[in-house]
Design a protein around this motif. Sequence first.
Motif: not given
Length: 390
Positions: A183-186, A191-193, A206-209, A215-216
Amino acid sequence: MAGTKKIALNIINARLPGYSDLQQICIDRGRITQILPMSEMTPAQVLDVAGDWISLGGVDLQINGALGLAFPEIEAGDFPKLEGICEFLWRQGIDGFLPTLVTTSVKNFQRSLAVIAEFMQRHEPQQAKILGVHLEGPFLNYHKRGAHSAEYLLPLTIENIQRVIGDYTSIVKVITLAPELDTTGEAIAYLHSLGITISLSHSQATADEAQRAFDRGATMVTHAFNAMPGLHHREPGLLGAAIVHPGVWCGLIADGQHVCPTMLKILLQASGYEQKIFLVSDALAPLGLPDGTYPWDTRQITLKNGTAKLVDGTLAGTTLPLLVGVQNLVHWGICDVGSAIALATIAPRKAIHLPEFIDSNAAQLLRWRFDGTTRELTWRRLESILVTSG
């Protein structure tokens, strides 16, 4: 006793995925050194494959076990079983794979990761190589958990990620999660880092989620169509967002049970085949064993004709090897031969940034033959002809 020596060899008149004309593959001291047009012949011993297809072996980025051993249940004394699995998968045309740990307890995750990390220090010839680990869970949507055990699902937080992965960040290559839980995107950014490939599935996003997750840093979708909302003309969902995103790869199970052939064709055509799709087996521990009933965590699965289901009928997975998916796509007329081969050999390598051909071990090469009358595609390893008595 005379030993064996690797010969210098040109494989000529070969069809290669991604090439339009016949090519020659130059091999020196057991390594692939060049791929050249037939017009640029170089002096060497030759193997004329007369238009057959040549590829590296397959790479399976989602496989849950084999020969009765489930990867989340690995223990310290299981090295001989792991060696047996690696030898078995090599004989199934697999060069490398990601043992997949489905949702289980933190204790089991840690134990399996420790054993696999130690086992990865060794690698013998004629064995498929463990390339890292795929964690499928425990950060999944309860309502799309499928056959995953509900009691071990966890909230997607940085603290829980650290509990599950522990000191084994270096061997975790892929993690499957439901992006709407972040929910925070953190968590996804974290994990990407770490350099871990983030794959989305077991999700109601959803597509937006899904787009926010991309993007992250998320770059993959696990077993497309399965454990996620279907494509809808007003609600494209996670899969729709992935299809139109240029930097996202989708794993696909081509056993004819997880996804019907028509939908396979729709996804492949929409995504550019091996440009954005790779095949996985998603094979369970009974891979290599006959039909029957087998233990699966604390439950049981029934295996029939390569398809495994829970007692309540929930699809748990398959026991068909990866390259059967290649053969299926050709036999069903969904793919041309080159594209189908690439989906299991080139595309998964691209998806996790592995080298593809040059400087690979020539013993990995497969020779594929297609019968246009029966539409049957067969393969065999070429390693036996790449060494000779010295």
